[in-house]
Design a protein around this motif. Structure first.
Motif, PDB file in Angstrom:
ATOM      1  N   GLN A 163       2.674  -8.439  -7.346  1.00 28.74           N
ATOM      2  CA  GLN A 163       0.955  -6.956  -8.183  1.00 28.74           C
ATOM      3  C   GLN A 163       0.392  -6.329  -6.745  1.00 28.74           C
ATOM      4  OE1 GLN A 163       1.779  -5.224 -11.260  1.00 28.74           O
ATOM      5  NE2 GLN A 163       2.557  -6.361 -11.637  1.00 28.74           N
ATOM      6  N   GLU A 164       0.426  -5.037  -6.818  1.00 35.39           N
ATOM      7  CA  GLU A 164      -0.108  -4.375  -5.540  1.00 35.39           C
ATOM      8  C   GLU A 164      -1.890  -4.329  -6.228  1.00 35.39           C
ATOM      9  OE1 GLU A 164       0.522  -0.624  -5.550  1.00 35.39           O
ATOM     10  OE2 GLU A 164      -1.538   0.025  -5.032  1.00 35.39           O
ATOM     11  N   ARG A 165      -2.179  -4.864  -7.178  1.00 40.85           N
ATOM     12  CA  ARG A 165      -3.682  -5.101  -8.110  1.00 40.85           C
ATOM     13  C   ARG A 165      -3.701  -6.795  -7.806  1.00 40.85           C
ATOM     14  NH1 ARG A 165      -4.710  -2.977 -13.793  1.00 40.85           N
ATOM     15  NH2 ARG A 165      -6.222  -4.062 -13.549  1.00 40.85           N
ATOM     16  N   ASP A 222      -7.182 -12.056   1.093  1.00 39.41           N
ATOM     17  CA  ASP A 222      -7.994 -12.306   2.431  1.00 39.41           C
ATOM     18  C   ASP A 222      -6.477 -11.911   2.875  1.00 39.41           C
ATOM     19  OD1 ASP A 222     -10.281 -12.951   1.476  1.00 39.41           O
ATOM     20  OD2 ASP A 222      -9.890 -14.989   0.981  1.00 39.41           O
ATOM     21  N   GLU A 223      -5.294 -12.794   2.754  1.00 37.21           N
ATOM     22  CA  GLU A 223      -4.422 -12.752   3.236  1.00 37.21           C
ATOM     23  C   GLU A 223      -3.002 -12.515   2.813  1.00 37.21           C
ATOM     24  OE1 GLU A 223      -3.949 -16.495   6.069  1.00 37.21           O
ATOM     25  OE2 GLU A 223      -5.934 -15.307   6.742  1.00 37.21           O
ATOM     26  N   ARG A 225      -4.994  -9.176   5.055  1.00 39.33           N
ATOM     27  CA  ARG A 225      -4.388  -7.699   3.937  1.00 39.33           C
ATOM     28  C   ARG A 225      -4.265  -6.407   4.625  1.00 39.33           C
ATOM     29  NH1 ARG A 225      -8.533  -7.664   0.729  1.00 39.33           N
ATOM     30  NH2 ARG A 225      -9.434  -5.837   1.689  1.00 39.33           N
ATOM     31  N   GLU A 226      -5.548  -5.762   5.320  1.00 36.85           N
ATOM     32  CA  GLU A 226      -5.322  -4.468   5.902  1.00 36.85           C
ATOM     33  C   GLU A 226      -4.115  -4.593   6.570  1.00 36.85           C
ATOM     34  OE1 GLU A 226      -8.415  -7.150   7.118  1.00 36.85           O
ATOM     35  OE2 GLU A 226      -8.276  -6.801   5.544  1.00 36.85           O
ATOM     36  N   GLU A 227      -3.939  -5.685   7.533  1.00 35.15           N
ATOM     37  CA  GLU A 227      -2.766  -5.057   8.425  1.00 35.15           C
ATOM     38  C   GLU A 227      -0.938  -5.429   7.680  1.00 35.15           C
ATOM     39  OE1 GLU A 227      -1.738  -8.029  11.574  1.00 35.15           O
ATOM     40  OE2 GLU A 227      -4.310  -7.605  12.384  1.00 35.15           O
ATOM     41  N   VAL A 228      -0.961  -6.245   6.275  1.00 32.16           N
ATOM     42  CA  VAL A 228       0.252  -6.119   5.761  1.00 32.16           C
ATOM     43  C   VAL A 228       0.104  -5.147   4.974  1.00 32.16           C
ATOM     44  CG1 VAL A 228       2.010  -8.148   4.442  1.00 32.16           C
ATOM     45  CG2 VAL A 228       0.432  -8.563   6.625  1.00 32.16           C
ATOM     46  N   LEU A 229      -0.939  -5.138   4.087  1.00 32.02           N
ATOM     47  CA  LEU A 229      -0.520  -4.615   3.080  1.00 32.02           C
ATOM     48  C   LEU A 229       0.148  -2.437   3.489  1.00 32.02           C
ATOM     49  CD1 LEU A 229      -0.619  -4.646  -0.121  1.00 32.02           C
ATOM     50  CD2 LEU A 229      -3.185  -3.648  -0.157  1.00 32.02           C
ATOM     51  N   PRO A 230      -0.524  -2.208   4.211  1.00 31.72           N
ATOM     52  CA  PRO A 230       0.474  -0.407   4.406  1.00 31.72           C
ATOM     53  C   PRO A 230       1.614  -0.721   4.709  1.00 31.72           C
ATOM     54  CG  PRO A 230      -1.560  -0.803   5.653  1.00 31.72           C
ATOM     55  CD  PRO A 230      -1.317  -2.774   5.211  1.00 31.72           C
ATOM     56  N   HIS A 231       2.434  -1.560   5.190  1.00 30.72           N
ATOM     57  CA  HIS A 231       4.117  -2.272   5.093  1.00 30.72           C
ATOM     58  C   HIS A 231       4.207  -2.362   3.489  1.00 30.72           C
ATOM     59  CE1 HIS A 231       3.834  -2.231   9.447  1.00 30.72           C
ATOM     60  NE2 HIS A 231       2.667  -2.643   9.445  1.00 30.72           N
ATOM     61  N   ALA A 259       5.503  -4.851  -3.951  1.00 34.03           N
ATOM     62  CA  ALA A 259       4.247  -4.519  -4.224  1.00 34.03           C
ATOM     63  C   ALA A 259       4.432  -3.391  -5.269  1.00 34.03           C
ATOM     64  CB  ALA A 259       3.322  -3.948  -3.305  1.00 34.03           C
ATOM     65  N   VAL A 260       4.030  -3.950  -6.548  1.00 33.84           N
ATOM     66  CA  VAL A 260       4.524  -2.904  -7.419  1.00 33.84           C
ATOM     67  C   VAL A 260       3.601  -2.832  -8.314  1.00 33.84           C
ATOM     68  CG1 VAL A 260       5.929  -2.885  -9.877  1.00 33.84           C
ATOM     69  CG2 VAL A 260       6.727  -4.644  -8.213  1.00 33.84           C
TER      70      VAL A 260
END
Ligand SMILES: Nc1ncnc2c1ncn2[C@@H]1O[C@H](COP(=O)(O)OP(=O)(O)OP(=O)(O)O)[C@@H](O)[C@H]1O
Ligand SMILES: [Mg+2]
Lengths: 231, 245
Positions: free
Chosen positions: B197-199, B205-206, B221-227, B234-235
Motif C-alpha cells: 500500500q502506497e499510504r 523511514d526505509e 523512503r525519499e530515495e526508493v519511493l519515486p522508483h 505500490a498500489v
C-alpha cells in the motif's frame, strides 16, 4: 468392587429442571473398580430438562477403572432435553450408551466433551429415534485422544417422520492414539433431514506457531488449544 | 535492533533445490519504521517467517540487539521481543478473543483493557471480546484481532505481514494511526511491515524491495519511493478501487 446405580427420573408435563450428576472415582489402590449407572428419563408433554454429568477421573490412565453409564431418554410431545456429558482423563475404560426416542416436536441436544489418555478406551454409542413429526436431535462430540488411548464415536440417528437430525464428531488426535468415528443415518421418511459431520486430525501446526509467537512453549500452546477445544 | 546477514533459504522439492531467499541482508535500526514491498511470490512472507523463527535459514545469520538468534526457536525469539502478525491469521475453536489477548499480553487482562486493544483496531469492543476466534469471524475481523494481539504483546520489534489485507478502505487511516501510536508507545521499538500500500510506504523511514528472493532496492523512503510509484509494488488504494468498478 462392582456396583450398579439405578436412577429413574419422571418429569411431569410442563416442568423445567436442571439435574447435575457427578462421579469422581478414586481408585488409587490399584484394584479394579467398576461403576455403572443406569439413568432413565421420562419427559412428559412440554417438559424441559438440562442434565449435566461430569466425570473427572484421577490417576494416570493405566489403572483399571471402568465406567459404563447408560442413559435412556423418552421424550414425549414437545419436550426438550439437553445433555452435557464431560469426561476428562482418569477413567480407564468407558462404554457410554445413550438411547433416545422422540415424539412429535420433541428436541434433544447433546454436547459431549471427552479427553482420554494413557491406555484408556472410551466408546460413546448414541442411538436416537426421531419418531414424531418435527422432532429434532443435535448430537455434538468434541474429544481429544492422547498417548495410546482409543476412542470410538458411534452414532445412529433414525428418522421415522419429518424431522431434523444432526450429529458431529470433532476429534483431536495426539501421540499414538486412535479414534474411530462411525456415523450412521437411517432415514425412513422422505422428509427426514439428517446430517452427519466428522473430523479427526492433529492440532494444526499453524495454531501452535501462532501461540508460540505470543511467547508460549510448544507444550503450553498445546494445553491452551486443548483446553479451549474442550471448553 | 535486527540485522540479517547473507540469509539464504532453500527448499528441496522433487530432488530439486529451489532458492527462495538468495543472500538477503538488511538492518532495521532502533525506532525505525521499515516497509518491505515487492511482487507476489517475491519472498516477503518467507523473510517474516525467518525472522520470527517459524523456519530456519539454510545459510547466513540473524542478529537481534547484537545477539545471534539464528538457532533460536519461535518461543525464545518471542520472549526476546519479536512480535509477528501473520498474513493469514489462524482460527481456534474454543479460544475467545479475550483469551488470545491475555496470552499475548502474558498476564491477565481486565475486560476494559482487552476492549481498549480492540477499539484501537476499530472493532466495537463489547461485541467481540467474548467471541471465539473461530470460523464465524470474517477475514477482516480476524485480521484486526491479529493486529490487536501484537498491540497487547508490545514487542520491541513488531513484524506485520500485509496488515492492510482485508481491511476496508474506510478504516485504513485508523490502521496507520495504530502504527503511529505504537511508535510513540514502545520506546526504542521498531516496526517492520510487509505491504503493497502506497499510504503505508509513505510513512516508512526505509523501504526494502524484494523480488525473486533478492533485495532489488533498499534505502530511505525519499530515495526508493519515486522508483515504485506506478509499479505493482505500490498500489494506490483509490486506483485499485477505480479498477474494480
Ligand atoms: N516450503 C516451500 N516450498 C516450496 N516453495 C515455497 C516454500 N515456501 C515458499 N515457497 C515459494 O517461495 C516464494 C516466496 O513466497 P512468499 O510467501 O515469501 O512470497 P510473498 O513475497 O510473501 O508473496 P505475496 O505478496 O503473494 O504474499 C513463492 O513462490 C512460494 O511459492
Ligand atoms: Mg506474503
Amino acid at each position: 468392587m462392582k456396583e450398579t446405580v439405578y436412577n429413574d427420573f419422571y418429569l411431569g408435563a410442563g416442568c423445567d429442571v436442571v439435574i447435575v450428576a457427578g462421579c469422581g472415582i478414586s481408585n488409587c489402590g490399584g484394584q479394579d473398580s467398576q461403576h455403572d449407572g443406569i439413568h432413565r428419563f421420562f419427559l412428559e408433554e412440554g417438559a424441559k430438562m438440562r442434565y449435566v454429568e461430569k466425570h473427572y477421573g484421577e490417576g494416570d490412565g493405566r489403572g483399571k477403572r471402568i465406567l459404563n453409564p447408560v442413559t435412556e431418554l423418552h421424550l414425549q410431545k414437545g419436550s426438550y432435553a439437553e445433555l452435557e456429558m464431560v469426561q476428562i482423563r482418569g477413567v480407564d475404560s468407558t462404554e457410554r450408551v445413550t438411547t433416545a426416542e422422540l415424539a412429535e416436536g420433541a428436541k434433544l441436544v447433546v454436547a459431549e466433551r471427552l479427553m482420554t489418555h494413557g491406555s484408556q478406551s472410551a466408546v460413546s454409542v448414541y442411538k436416537v429415534d426421531l419418531n414424531g413429526a418435527d422432532s429434532s436431535a443435535d448430537v455434538v462430540s468434541r474429544s481429544v485422544a492422547r498417548d495410546e488411548s482409543y476412542q470410538k464415536f458411534d452414532a445412529l440417528i433414525t428418522g421415522n417422520a419429518p424431522c431434523h437430525g444432526h450429529s458431529e464428531c470433532d476429534a483431536i488426535i495426539m501421540d499414538r492414539a486412535r479414534v474411530l468415528a462411525v456415523p450412521q443415518l437411517d432415514a425412513a421418511d422422505v422428509d427426514a433431514a439428517l446430517i452427519h459431520e466428522a473430523a479427526i486430525g492433529k492440532i494444526a501446526g499453524e495454531q501452535l506457531i501462532k501461540l508460540m509467537t505470543l511467547g508460549l512453549t510448544e507444550a503450553e500452546a498445546e494445553e491452551q488449544i486443548i483446553n479451549g477445544f474442550l471448553k | 535492533m535486527l540485522t540479517l546477514n547473507h540469509i539464504r533459504y532453500e527448499v528441496e522439492e522433487n530432488d530439486q533445490c529451489i532458492d527462495i531467499i538468495r543472500d538477503v541482508g538488511f538492518t532495521v535500526g532502533d525506532r525505525k519504521f521499515v516497509v518491505i514491498t515487492g511482487p507476489n511470490g517475491g519472498g516477503k512472507s518467507t523473510l517474516a517467517r525467518l525472522i520470527s523463527g517459524v523456519i530456519r535459514p539454510t545459510g547466513g545469520q540473524i542478529l537481534f540487539d547484537g545477539a545471534d538468534i539464528t538457532s533460536l526457536g519461535i518461543t525464545e525469539r518471542a520472549r526476546l521481543g519479536i512480535g509477528y502478525g501473520l498474513q493469514q491469521p489462524v482460527r481456534f475453536k474454543g479460544i475467545d478473543v479475550k483469551d488470545l489477548l491475555r496470552i499475548a499480553a502474558g498476564r491477565s487482562l481486565s475486560t476494559d483493557e482487552a476492549c481498549a486493544y480492540l477499539s484501537r483496531v476499530g472493532l466495537c469492543a463489547r461485541d467481540y471480546v467474548n467471541r471465539e476466534v473461530n470460523a464465524s469471524l470474517s477475514g477482516g475481523e480476524l485480521k484486526r484481532i491479529e493486529i490487536a494481539t501484537i498491540l497487547a504483546r508490545k514487542p520491541k520489534l513488531a513484524v506485520f505481514d500485509e496488515p492492510e489485507a482485508g481491511i476496508d478502505l474506510w478504516s485504513f487511516q485508523s490502521l496507520i494511526r495504530v502504527f503511529e501510536q505504537m511508535r510513540e508507545e514502545i520506546s526504542d521499538g521498531s516496526i517492520l511491515v510487509i505491504s503493497h500500500q502506497e499510504r503505508i510506504l509513505e510513512i516508512a523511514d526505509e523501504i526494502i524491495v524484494v523480488a525473486g528472493g533478492r533485495i532489488e532496492r533498499q534505502g530511505p523512503r525519499e530515495e526508493v519511493l519515486p522508483h515504485l510509484i506506478g509499479t505493482a509494488s505500490a498500489v494506490n488504494s483509490c486506483s485499485r478501487l477505480t479498477e474494480r468498478s
